[in-house]
Scaffold this motif. Sequence first.
Motif, PDB file in Angstrom:
ATOM      1  N   GLU A 138      11.260  -1.441  -5.440  1.00 58.13           N
ATOM      2  CA  GLU A 138      11.111  -2.508  -6.430  1.00 58.13           C
ATOM      3  C   GLU A 138      10.210  -2.037  -7.559  1.00 58.13           C
ATOM      4  O   GLU A 138       9.288  -1.250  -7.348  1.00 58.13           O
ATOM      5  CB  GLU A 138      10.485  -3.750  -5.761  1.00 58.13           C
ATOM      6  CG  GLU A 138      11.306  -4.350  -4.631  1.00 58.13           C
ATOM      7  CD  GLU A 138      12.592  -5.009  -5.128  1.00 58.13           C
ATOM      8  OE1 GLU A 138      12.636  -5.416  -6.300  1.00 58.13           O
ATOM      9  OE2 GLU A 138      13.547  -5.086  -4.331  1.00 58.13           O
ATOM     10  N   CYS A 139      10.468  -2.543  -8.746  1.00 58.70           N
ATOM     11  CA  CYS A 139       9.634  -2.204  -9.906  1.00 58.70           C
ATOM     12  C   CYS A 139       8.245  -2.832  -9.752  1.00 58.70           C
ATOM     13  O   CYS A 139       8.119  -4.011  -9.443  1.00 58.70           O
ATOM     14  CB  CYS A 139      10.301  -2.710 -11.184  1.00 58.70           C
ATOM     15  SG  CYS A 139       9.247  -2.491 -12.631  1.00 58.70           S
ATOM     16  N   THR A 140       7.222  -2.003  -9.940  1.00 53.93           N
ATOM     17  CA  THR A 140       5.848  -2.519  -9.839  1.00 53.93           C
ATOM     18  C   THR A 140       5.101  -2.343 -11.161  1.00 53.93           C
ATOM     19  O   THR A 140       3.887  -2.393 -11.201  1.00 53.93           O
ATOM     20  CB  THR A 140       5.073  -1.789  -8.710  1.00 53.93           C
ATOM     21  OG1 THR A 140       5.157  -0.379  -8.934  1.00 53.93           O
ATOM     22  CG2 THR A 140       5.626  -2.107  -7.343  1.00 53.93           C
ATOM     23  N   CYS A 141       5.845  -2.111 -12.255  1.00 49.77           N
ATOM     24  CA  CYS A 141       5.211  -1.892 -13.562  1.00 49.77           C
ATOM     25  C   CYS A 141       4.345  -3.084 -13.975  1.00 49.77           C
ATOM     26  O   CYS A 141       3.231  -2.912 -14.455  1.00 49.77           O
ATOM     27  CB  CYS A 141       6.273  -1.640 -14.623  1.00 49.77           C
ATOM     28  SG  CYS A 141       7.162  -0.088 -14.342  1.00 49.77           S
ATOM     29  N   MET A 142       4.847  -4.287 -13.769  1.00 49.54           N
ATOM     30  CA  MET A 142       4.083  -5.481 -14.143  1.00 49.54           C
ATOM     31  C   MET A 142       2.782  -5.562 -13.354  1.00 49.54           C
ATOM     32  O   MET A 142       1.745  -5.906 -13.884  1.00 49.54           O
ATOM     33  CB  MET A 142       4.908  -6.751 -13.869  1.00 49.54           C
ATOM     34  CG  MET A 142       6.032  -6.979 -14.849  1.00 49.54           C
ATOM     35  SD  MET A 142       5.439  -7.080 -16.544  1.00 49.54           S
ATOM     36  CE  MET A 142       4.737  -8.733 -16.562  1.00 49.54           C
ATOM     37  N   LEU A 151       1.892   3.994  -8.777  1.00 54.06           N
ATOM     38  CA  LEU A 151       2.939   4.321  -9.733  1.00 54.06           C
ATOM     39  C   LEU A 151       4.205   3.578  -9.322  1.00 54.06           C
ATOM     40  O   LEU A 151       4.433   3.347  -8.136  1.00 54.06           O
ATOM     41  CB  LEU A 151       3.198   5.833  -9.720  1.00 54.06           C
ATOM     42  CG  LEU A 151       2.000   6.746  -9.994  1.00 54.06           C
ATOM     43  CD1 LEU A 151       2.428   8.208  -9.874  1.00 54.06           C
ATOM     44  CD2 LEU A 151       1.401   6.476 -11.371  1.00 54.06           C
ATOM     45  N   CYS A 152       5.017   3.243 -10.315  1.00 55.70           N
ATOM     46  CA  CYS A 152       6.271   2.556 -10.010  1.00 55.70           C
ATOM     47  C   CYS A 152       7.288   3.587  -9.518  1.00 55.70           C
ATOM     48  O   CYS A 152       7.546   4.583 -10.191  1.00 55.70           O
ATOM     49  CB  CYS A 152       6.788   1.849 -11.248  1.00 55.70           C
ATOM     50  SG  CYS A 152       8.387   1.058 -10.978  1.00 55.70           S
ATOM     51  N   PHE A 153       7.843   3.327  -8.312  1.00 51.78           N
ATOM     52  CA  PHE A 153       8.811   4.277  -7.755  1.00 51.78           C
ATOM     53  C   PHE A 153      10.061   4.383  -8.634  1.00 51.78           C
ATOM     54  O   PHE A 153      10.752   5.387  -8.621  1.00 51.78           O
ATOM     55  CB  PHE A 153       9.214   3.862  -6.334  1.00 51.78           C
ATOM     56  CG  PHE A 153       8.208   4.266  -5.292  1.00 51.78           C
ATOM     57  CD1 PHE A 153       7.992   5.603  -5.003  1.00 51.78           C
ATOM     58  CD2 PHE A 153       7.479   3.305  -4.593  1.00 51.78           C
ATOM     59  CE1 PHE A 153       7.064   5.983  -4.028  1.00 51.78           C
ATOM     60  CE2 PHE A 153       6.555   3.678  -3.618  1.00 51.78           C
ATOM     61  CZ  PHE A 153       6.347   5.023  -3.347  1.00 51.78           C
ATOM     62  N   LEU A 154      10.339   3.329  -9.403  1.00 58.34           N
ATOM     63  CA  LEU A 154      11.564   3.325 -10.202  1.00 58.34           C
ATOM     64  C   LEU A 154      11.358   3.915 -11.590  1.00 58.34           C
ATOM     65  O   LEU A 154      12.263   4.500 -12.164  1.00 58.34           O
ATOM     66  CB  LEU A 154      12.101   1.884 -10.329  1.00 58.34           C
ATOM     67  CG  LEU A 154      12.540   1.211  -9.034  1.00 58.34           C
ATOM     68  CD1 LEU A 154      13.016  -0.216  -9.310  1.00 58.34           C
ATOM     69  CD2 LEU A 154      13.654   1.995  -8.350  1.00 58.34           C
ATOM     70  N   HIS A 155      10.160   3.759 -12.157  1.00 57.10           N
ATOM     71  CA  HIS A 155       9.990   4.096 -13.564  1.00 57.10           C
ATOM     72  C   HIS A 155       8.983   5.200 -13.859  1.00 57.10           C
ATOM     73  O   HIS A 155       8.663   5.431 -15.021  1.00 57.10           O
ATOM     74  CB  HIS A 155       9.659   2.821 -14.358  1.00 57.10           C
ATOM     75  CG  HIS A 155      10.751   1.789 -14.225  1.00 57.10           C
ATOM     76  ND1 HIS A 155      10.546   0.559 -13.633  1.00 57.10           N
ATOM     77  CD2 HIS A 155      12.065   1.852 -14.568  1.00 57.10           C
ATOM     78  CE1 HIS A 155      11.694  -0.115 -13.626  1.00 57.10           C
ATOM     79  NE2 HIS A 155      12.625   0.646 -14.188  1.00 57.10           N
ATOM     80  N   HIS A 156       8.475   5.862 -12.847  1.00 57.14           N
ATOM     81  CA  HIS A 156       7.673   7.059 -13.097  1.00 57.14           C
ATOM     82  C   HIS A 156       8.508   8.282 -12.731  1.00 57.14           C
ATOM     83  O   HIS A 156       9.452   8.173 -11.939  1.00 57.14           O
ATOM     84  CB  HIS A 156       6.369   7.037 -12.298  1.00 57.14           C
ATOM     85  CG  HIS A 156       5.306   6.207 -12.932  1.00 57.14           C
ATOM     86  ND1 HIS A 156       5.204   4.844 -12.739  1.00 57.14           N
ATOM     87  CD2 HIS A 156       4.306   6.526 -13.798  1.00 57.14           C
ATOM     88  CE1 HIS A 156       4.190   4.366 -13.429  1.00 57.14           C
ATOM     89  NE2 HIS A 156       3.626   5.371 -14.099  1.00 57.14           N
TER      90      HIS A 156
END
Length: 262
Positions: A138-142, A151-156
């Motif tokens: 899941e995105c954790t950027c927020m 770190l976000c597993f999807l966006h880093h």
Amino acid sequence: NEEGGVGNEPGNEAANAANNDVGNEVDSRDPDDDVGRRVMERIQWPVQDLKKGCKWTSALMKNFATYFQRVLADSFYPVLHPAIGVGSAFEGWSPREQDVVYQVLIPMTPPRGHSFHLELETTGQTHMRNASIRVQQECTCMKKQQGNKMLCFLHHSKEELKTYQDPSLLHTLCKDSYPDVEKTARWFCQLVRAIWPALPQAHNWHLVLLPSRRSCQFKVSNGVESYRIELLFGVREGTSDVFVSSQPRHGHTSSTTWPESF
Ligand SMILES: [Zn+2]
């Protein structure tokens, strides 16, 4: 209910594999025990002995839980919740003393940055269903903006993740995208073995891990008394009281299959 049998088949290849993982600390029964065993089988065990065993097991699991939390806090392994007593001993009965296995179920929830999705199938023969648990990142950027350091597993980038962060659950206990019961069982045994020396019980009791493919089973003894304890683990179905768990169904249960159990 045959889960007790899994650990008792020395010829079972998978059991032996698990056995190798936990070193040589395997219970070997003394054949001279047979006379004692036959006597024991005739004794109707009073309920208070079971109660005592359940109480002892619960206290042990409480101590384990403290360390599970501490050890796993920054990891991406499943989050472990307080153990629930399941099985006949916790219901107050047992066929005979020799067979008493104190079974507990440890509920698991997904770690940060992951979600679980239960995929249930009906087996046709019974009302009990089997499940596979799909793990999704899941995105954790927020959340990062709110002070979460992960770190976000999807966006880093893969490089950043590899350098600065522990591996995702997908790369530790899963087979494809599904948690593997046997890998998870071995992980539990490693945890139990690593944590045991830190527990107060370790001063007077000796722990021996027993081979088991789909659970973590061990025997503790202090020279006078001994208990056989089995840790099963599972995931709650939504908000219901039903769990899909590592407990095997009769016949072959594939390593990514989690039967509805409790
Ligand atoms: Zn993200």
